[in-house]
Motif scaffolding. Structure first.
Motif, PDB file in Angstrom:
ATOM      1  N   ASN A  57      -2.984  -4.181   0.279  1.00  0.00           N
ATOM      2  CA  ASN A  57      -3.701  -5.454   0.240  1.00  0.00           C
ATOM      3  C   ASN A  57      -2.762  -6.651   0.333  1.00  0.00           C
ATOM      4  O   ASN A  57      -3.195  -7.757   0.671  1.00  0.00           O
ATOM      5  CB  ASN A  57      -4.547  -5.548  -1.029  1.00  0.00           C
ATOM      6  N   GLN A  58      -1.489  -6.427   0.015  1.00  0.00           N
ATOM      7  CA  GLN A  58      -0.503  -7.505   0.106  1.00  0.00           C
ATOM      8  C   GLN A  58       0.337  -7.393   1.374  1.00  0.00           C
ATOM      9  O   GLN A  58       1.390  -8.006   1.493  1.00  0.00           O
ATOM     10  CB  GLN A  58       0.375  -7.512  -1.146  1.00  0.00           C
ATOM     11  N   ASN A  59      -0.145  -6.577   2.315  1.00  0.00           N
ATOM     12  CA  ASN A  59       0.479  -6.450   3.629  1.00  0.00           C
ATOM     13  C   ASN A  59       1.913  -5.935   3.578  1.00  0.00           C
ATOM     14  O   ASN A  59       2.753  -6.317   4.399  1.00  0.00           O
ATOM     15  CB  ASN A  59       0.425  -7.783   4.382  1.00  0.00           C
ATOM     16  N   VAL A 110      -8.356  -0.629   7.519  1.00  0.00           N
ATOM     17  CA  VAL A 110      -7.970  -0.157   8.853  1.00  0.00           C
ATOM     18  C   VAL A 110      -6.897  -1.047   9.461  1.00  0.00           C
ATOM     19  O   VAL A 110      -5.996  -0.575  10.177  1.00  0.00           O
ATOM     20  CB  VAL A 110      -9.211  -0.105   9.773  1.00  0.00           C
ATOM     21  N   SER A 111      -6.948  -2.327   9.163  1.00  0.00           N
ATOM     22  CA  SER A 111      -6.015  -3.290   9.751  1.00  0.00           C
ATOM     23  C   SER A 111      -4.562  -3.047   9.348  1.00  0.00           C
ATOM     24  O   SER A 111      -3.644  -3.534  10.018  1.00  0.00           O
ATOM     25  CB  SER A 111      -6.416  -4.718   9.360  1.00  0.00           C
ATOM     26  N   VAL A 112      -4.332  -2.305   8.244  1.00  0.00           N
ATOM     27  CA  VAL A 112      -2.952  -2.087   7.786  1.00  0.00           C
ATOM     28  C   VAL A 112      -2.517  -0.630   7.899  1.00  0.00           C
ATOM     29  O   VAL A 112      -1.375  -0.302   7.577  1.00  0.00           O
ATOM     30  CB  VAL A 112      -2.771  -2.560   6.320  1.00  0.00           C
ATOM     31  N   GLN A 113      -3.404   0.241   8.355  1.00  0.00           N
ATOM     32  CA  GLN A 113      -3.067   1.664   8.375  1.00  0.00           C
ATOM     33  C   GLN A 113      -1.916   2.008   9.306  1.00  0.00           C
ATOM     34  O   GLN A 113      -1.206   2.999   9.081  1.00  0.00           O
ATOM     35  CB  GLN A 113      -4.305   2.493   8.733  1.00  0.00           C
ATOM     36  N   ARG A 142      -6.000  11.141   2.569  1.00  0.00           N
ATOM     37  CA  ARG A 142      -7.182  10.508   1.981  1.00  0.00           C
ATOM     38  C   ARG A 142      -6.871   9.104   1.490  1.00  0.00           C
ATOM     39  O   ARG A 142      -7.637   8.155   1.729  1.00  0.00           O
ATOM     40  CB  ARG A 142      -7.706  11.361   0.813  1.00  0.00           C
ATOM     41  N   VAL A 143      -5.736   8.968   0.790  1.00  0.00           N
ATOM     42  CA  VAL A 143      -5.336   7.651   0.270  1.00  0.00           C
ATOM     43  C   VAL A 143      -5.120   6.669   1.417  1.00  0.00           C
ATOM     44  O   VAL A 143      -5.590   5.522   1.373  1.00  0.00           O
ATOM     45  CB  VAL A 143      -4.060   7.782  -0.589  1.00  0.00           C
TER      46      VAL A 143
END
Length: 265
Positions: free
Chosen positions: A28-30, A52-55, A45-46
């Motif tokens: 969440n903090q990129n 999706v934007s950071v996966q 899973r984690v």
């Protein structure tokens, strides 16, 4: 913007509990995150639970801290993923729920092998990289039992005490290399550590008997992120059990009489 944005963070024990919660906080903090634990499917899973934007900035690198001979090679792989590592979060470990008299020496050794030797092997494998870069940050999740021992946790407490000694020495030796050390000491947190703790004969506990209300792993993770951002040296995270650290320090005899009666199992 968070000061963890674009930081490359490698975290062990990322498949559940505090490690999983930390993964979501970092995502969440990129931050760019390397997830390690034994179970690849749980790491997948984690990762899938992250936005999706950071996966694309999350890599999976399975490891077993008990297999110390493999950790040097795995460290090299971790460095190659992003080119360098900024922060190593030593979070992986195994719990214990058994009396000293009922605990085999093999269980004592297994707990030390994972919690202490696995952690310091990974730490030492990464140390030359941190020295070369003249920066780096070790974040090691120990426990309040790393500050005092309790019934049913003899080997676990010993392994966590040992980590404090090791990382205090590392901090003193490598301050000149701009290497930071943050020791995280959680109290009662809602994780599978108690449920999957080892008993006296290497079997898993599969239940938790702790009588205390526990804080959530998500709450704990947020506290840890703050400690990382502030580069604090040592933090105690939990409820009223945190006061036991100070009771032990200033009133050791009183602490000794209280801890023997506390239902910590």
């Amino acid at each position: 913007m968070s000061n963890l944005t674009d930081k490359i963070i490698w975290i062990t024990g990322a498949s559940s509990g505090i490690g999983e919660a930390l993964t979501y906080e970092f995502a969440n903090q990129n931050a760019k995150v390397i997830l390690s634990a034994r179970r690849k499917e749980e790491l997948e899973r984690v990762k899938a639970n992250c936005p999706v934007s950071v996966q694309n900035n999350i890599f999976i690198l399975p490891l077993d801290l008990a297999h110390t001979a493999m950790l040097q090679n795995i460290t090299a792989q971790a460095i190659r993923l992003f080119g360098h590592i900024d922060i190593l979060v030593n979070n992986g470990g195994v719990g214990q729920r058994s009396l000293i008299l009922e605990t085999s020496l093999e269980v004592d050794k297994q707990i030390m092998e994972v919690n202490f030797f696995g952690t310091i092997t990974l730490t030492k494998s990464l140390l030359p990289h941190f020295i070369q870069r003249q920066q780096g940050h070790y974040v090691t999740v120990t426990s309040l039992t790393g500050k005092f021992g309790t019934p049913f946790r003899s080997a676990y407490a010993a392994s966590k005490h040992a980590l404090h000694g090791f990382f205090d020495a590392l901090r003193a030796e490598h301050w000149k290399d701009n290497i930071k050390v943050t020791m995280i000491c959680p109290g009662f947190i809602q994780t599978n550590l108690s449920v999957k703790a080892l008993t006296g004969e290497r079997t898993q506990n599969d239940k938790t008997l702790t009588h205390y209300k526990k804080k959530s792993a998500e709450w704990c993770a947020r506290k840890i992120v703050v400690a990382i951002e502030r580069q604090q040296e040592e933090v105690y995270i939990g409820g009223k059990e945190v006061f036991a650290v100070y009771l032990k320090r200033f009133f050791p005899t009183v602490f000794s009489k209280i801890i023997r009666k506390v239902p910590v199992r």
